[in-house]
Design an enzyme around this catalytic site. Sequence first.
Site, PDB file in Angstrom:
ATOM      1  N   ARG A   1      -3.274   8.127  16.725  1.00 14.17           N
ATOM      2  CA  ARG A   1      -2.226   7.492  16.607  1.00 14.17           C
ATOM      3  C   ARG A   1      -1.497   6.699  18.657  1.00 14.17           C
ATOM      4  O   ARG A   1      -1.420   5.294  18.341  1.00 14.17           O
ATOM      5  CB  ARG A   1      -1.285   7.716  16.298  1.00 14.17           C
ATOM      6  CG  ARG A   1      -0.139   7.100  16.615  1.00 14.17           C
ATOM      7  CD  ARG A   1       0.728   5.529  16.358  1.00 14.17           C
ATOM      8  NE  ARG A   1       2.222   5.214  15.945  1.00 14.17           N
ATOM      9  CZ  ARG A   1       2.101   4.573  17.795  1.00 14.17           C
ATOM     10  NH1 ARG A   1       1.773   5.128  18.801  1.00 14.17           N
ATOM     11  NH2 ARG A   1       3.970   4.850  17.299  1.00 14.17           N
TER      12      ARG A   1
ATOM     13  N   LYS B   1       1.979   4.846   1.537  1.00 19.57           N
ATOM     14  CA  LYS B   1       2.310   4.775   2.675  1.00 19.57           C
ATOM     15  C   LYS B   1       2.427   7.168   2.767  1.00 19.57           C
ATOM     16  O   LYS B   1       2.869   7.455   2.384  1.00 19.57           O
ATOM     17  CB  LYS B   1       4.167   4.927   3.128  1.00 19.57           C
ATOM     18  CG  LYS B   1       3.346   5.166   5.243  1.00 19.57           C
ATOM     19  CD  LYS B   1       5.351   4.884   5.139  1.00 19.57           C
ATOM     20  CE  LYS B   1       5.076   4.379   6.947  1.00 19.57           C
ATOM     21  NZ  LYS B   1       4.559   6.153   7.557  1.00 19.57           N
TER      22      LYS B   1
ATOM     23  N   GLU C   1       0.955  -1.689  -0.187  1.00 23.09           N
ATOM     24  CA  GLU C   1      -0.113   0.087  -0.205  1.00 23.09           C
ATOM     25  C   GLU C   1       1.006   1.606  -0.060  1.00 23.09           C
ATOM     26  O   GLU C   1       1.748   1.752   0.937  1.00 23.09           O
ATOM     27  CB  GLU C   1      -0.702  -0.515   1.007  1.00 23.09           C
ATOM     28  CG  GLU C   1      -1.784  -1.253   1.563  1.00 23.09           C
ATOM     29  CD  GLU C   1      -3.056  -1.107   2.081  1.00 23.09           C
ATOM     30  OE1 GLU C   1      -2.693   0.167   3.327  1.00 23.09           O
ATOM     31  OE2 GLU C   1      -3.487  -2.253   2.813  1.00 23.09           O
TER      32      GLU C   1
ATOM     33  N   PHE D   1      -7.511   2.671   5.595  1.00 22.05           N
ATOM     34  CA  PHE D   1      -6.226   0.836   5.210  1.00 22.05           C
ATOM     35  C   PHE D   1      -6.518  -0.138   6.451  1.00 22.05           C
ATOM     36  O   PHE D   1      -6.496  -0.975   6.103  1.00 22.05           O
ATOM     37  CB  PHE D   1      -4.890   1.277   5.903  1.00 22.05           C
ATOM     38  CG  PHE D   1      -4.522   2.378   6.681  1.00 22.05           C
ATOM     39  CD1 PHE D   1      -4.405   1.207   7.960  1.00 22.05           C
ATOM     40  CD2 PHE D   1      -3.956   3.146   6.883  1.00 22.05           C
ATOM     41  CE1 PHE D   1      -3.502   1.816   9.008  1.00 22.05           C
ATOM     42  CE2 PHE D   1      -3.909   4.036   7.752  1.00 22.05           C
ATOM     43  CZ  PHE D   1      -3.620   3.370   9.231  1.00 22.05           C
TER      44      PHE D   1
ATOM     45  N   ARG E   1       4.030  -4.611  17.425  1.00 23.83           N
ATOM     46  CA  ARG E   1       5.383  -4.069  16.019  1.00 23.83           C
ATOM     47  C   ARG E   1       5.574  -4.925  15.532  1.00 23.83           C
ATOM     48  O   ARG E   1       6.637  -6.051  16.128  1.00 23.83           O
ATOM     49  CB  ARG E   1       6.380  -3.344  16.691  1.00 23.83           C
ATOM     50  CG  ARG E   1       6.811  -2.702  15.189  1.00 23.83           C
ATOM     51  CD  ARG E   1       8.032  -2.036  15.425  1.00 23.83           C
ATOM     52  NE  ARG E   1       8.067  -0.773  16.153  1.00 23.83           N
ATOM     53  CZ  ARG E   1       6.911   0.988  15.958  1.00 23.83           C
ATOM     54  NH1 ARG E   1       6.599   0.518  14.514  1.00 23.83           N
ATOM     55  NH2 ARG E   1       7.204   1.464  16.437  1.00 23.83           N
TER      56      ARG E   1
ATOM     57  N   ARG F   1      -2.570   9.789  11.749  1.00 27.52           N
ATOM     58  CA  ARG F   1      -3.632   8.291  11.681  1.00 27.52           C
ATOM     59  C   ARG F   1      -4.813   8.275  12.340  1.00 27.52           C
ATOM     60  O   ARG F   1      -5.017   9.158  13.497  1.00 27.52           O
ATOM     61  CB  ARG F   1      -2.978   7.261  12.217  1.00 27.52           C
ATOM     62  CG  ARG F   1      -3.088   5.546  12.520  1.00 27.52           C
ATOM     63  CD  ARG F   1      -2.420   4.513  12.734  1.00 27.52           C
ATOM     64  NE  ARG F   1      -2.662   3.267  13.086  1.00 27.52           N
ATOM     65  CZ  ARG F   1      -2.509   2.077  12.755  1.00 27.52           C
ATOM     66  NH1 ARG F   1      -0.762   2.312  13.366  1.00 27.52           N
ATOM     67  NH2 ARG F   1      -2.379   1.558  13.204  1.00 27.52           N
TER      68      ARG F   1
ATOM     69  N   GLU G   1      -5.416   6.915   7.085  1.00 23.92           N
ATOM     70  CA  GLU G   1      -4.456   8.377   7.489  1.00 23.92           C
ATOM     71  C   GLU G   1      -4.974   9.410   6.770  1.00 23.92           C
ATOM     72  O   GLU G   1      -5.625   9.479   6.027  1.00 23.92           O
ATOM     73  CB  GLU G   1      -3.379   7.731   6.853  1.00 23.92           C
ATOM     74  CG  GLU G   1      -1.843   8.874   7.422  1.00 23.92           C
ATOM     75  CD  GLU G   1      -1.416   8.543   8.196  1.00 23.92           C
ATOM     76  OE1 GLU G   1      -1.666   7.405   8.967  1.00 23.92           O
ATOM     77  OE2 GLU G   1      -0.221   9.404   8.515  1.00 23.92           O
TER      78      GLU G   1
END
Length: 592
Positions: A275, A255, A253, A345, A420, A260, A305
Amino acid sequence: MDSMLFREVAEHYEKLEAASSRLKMMELLSELFKEAKQGEIRKLIYMTQGILVPNFEGIEFGVAEKMLAEAIAAATGYTKEQVESAYKRHGDMGETALDLKKSTKLRRMSSKELDASEVYDTMLKMAKTSGQGSKDAKIKLLAELLASASPLEAKYMARYPIGQLRLGVGDSTILEALSISMTGSRDAKKELENAYNLCSDLGEVGETLAMKGIGAINRFGVALFKPIRPALAERLPTAEEILKKMGGKCAVEQKYDGFRCQIHKDGKKVKIYSRNLEETTGMYPDIVEYVTTGIKAQRTIFEGEALAFNESTEQFLPFQETIQRKRKHGIEEKATELPLHLFAFDLMMLDDRDYMKEPYETRRKALERTIGSAKGMSPTTRIIAIEAKQLEAFFETSVENGLEGIVAKDLNAPYIAGAREFSWIKMKRSYKGALSDTVDLVIVGYFLGRGSRAAFRFGGLLCAVYNPKRDIFETISKIGTGFTEANMEAFRQLLDKSVVKSKPARVDSDITPDFWVEPKHVVTVRADEITKSPMHTCGRERDESGNEVGYALRFPRIVGDGFVRKDKSTSEATTTKEVKEMYRQQKRVGVS
Ligand code: ATP
């Protein structure tokens, strides 16, 4: 059963503050949680976090130091000036309150000991007091509490509303202590963490565990208006590596560099979370309108975003333009002048169906259906890549269009909240140089100025990364450059409020700064390179020759506006694992 006394809380806090190891902290904290009654645990957790409600609910104490000084004066019979001079001596409002409560001639207002809940409830009532005359009303509530408190209780009562508890407790510490206190072992920590990732509310997790047990924790699902802790991306420097890691096929995708937004919609009610999980609905009247008018689904949670975008020329505007939308006044005018476009997204919930465990591709299809042709919104532009060449070309085009790079996504992965992971891999245009990505470090100490800097009583920072496996901060750098005079003064003033007497229990360091500070502030730092160093504890291991070496930063300097990041918490700082990975990547790219 009797309710928990605030005295017990204060006594535990005192011991926590003095604890020299994380293990000891854990023991004390779980002991405290064990003593709480079912209905008290939520409040006790918030208190220990130094908050009143989870951040996304946006209720702040609204107590300035000056107001607190007035309350202490009223509660002890000293004058404001006397309180202020005691504060100058102690450098800590807690110690000031303790000292003056000890020496006051005024008797304690009530002979009955205060309940912990009572203290919390009064603090909440105080925070909610607003409008004309609210300042005096707040001072009065606080003064009454302080007047009924023992000196030790007053110490923590004074620190709590100004955000300076100095306990050094983090989210992970609380989760582990909860597990120990209620299940007898730390094994339930992972399950508790999962629940926390879904609701971002430690109080809610603790209360559910206390009232309904671990079964209910395992059944935890997403809920409207409880923000989900965001999924985060790992990094890799080349298209080949990304594809290999993804098993030869992945979505790629564009960026986008904006804000966010996690959007929760229930009929006409819409809320947006940032975020870092603060509610930011007020910032986005345009997006709220797109959602209420354009999205047919009754209930949904999705993410995207938002950035300034020229719908006519289809050009993306740089972040410097988008950032202008971050404001308190003139929001509507700016929204007309600089409308945002939301590039969606991900989707986590749709009409009461929880999509968190569905594979990316299923979520994406549901997202596309949900957005449809709504004004001001579209799903992110993407391709499915099976060859490195395709991925590389898509990356180049994205960068040419003024975007930051790409985010590759594992087609089969669930939405991994709060972590993460390699299910999302980012590649930014800057990765191909030397260490061009910045790191977010936690301040654990500071040094006094020497030479020409002596006048500022500030000479630099001792900074650390976060090691979530150990729940410990490991030092990586001393930072002495990049400060303006104003900055130095501001740092010293800020850090003095969280100075602690000895090395905090969750800090691992061989270096002793002039002052230790409670790990609570994050700074963004740029460096030329990551090097190996025996001085620092970050990722320290024995090398081939048997020496203990860790990682350090070469030529570190503060970036951004040169001050602490208000939007990042210490658990969101760069991790030891990331530093090791950046070191590995930098070696391969070859630093010239
Ligand atoms: P992180 O958010 O990973 O801690 P960071 O704040 O430095 O790091 P980035 O390195 O820019 O952020 O990368 C992740 C961010 O990119 C996401 O949080 C999200 O806001 C943004 N983003 C932009 N486009 C996408 C996309 N297509 N998919 C996922 N995230 C995207």
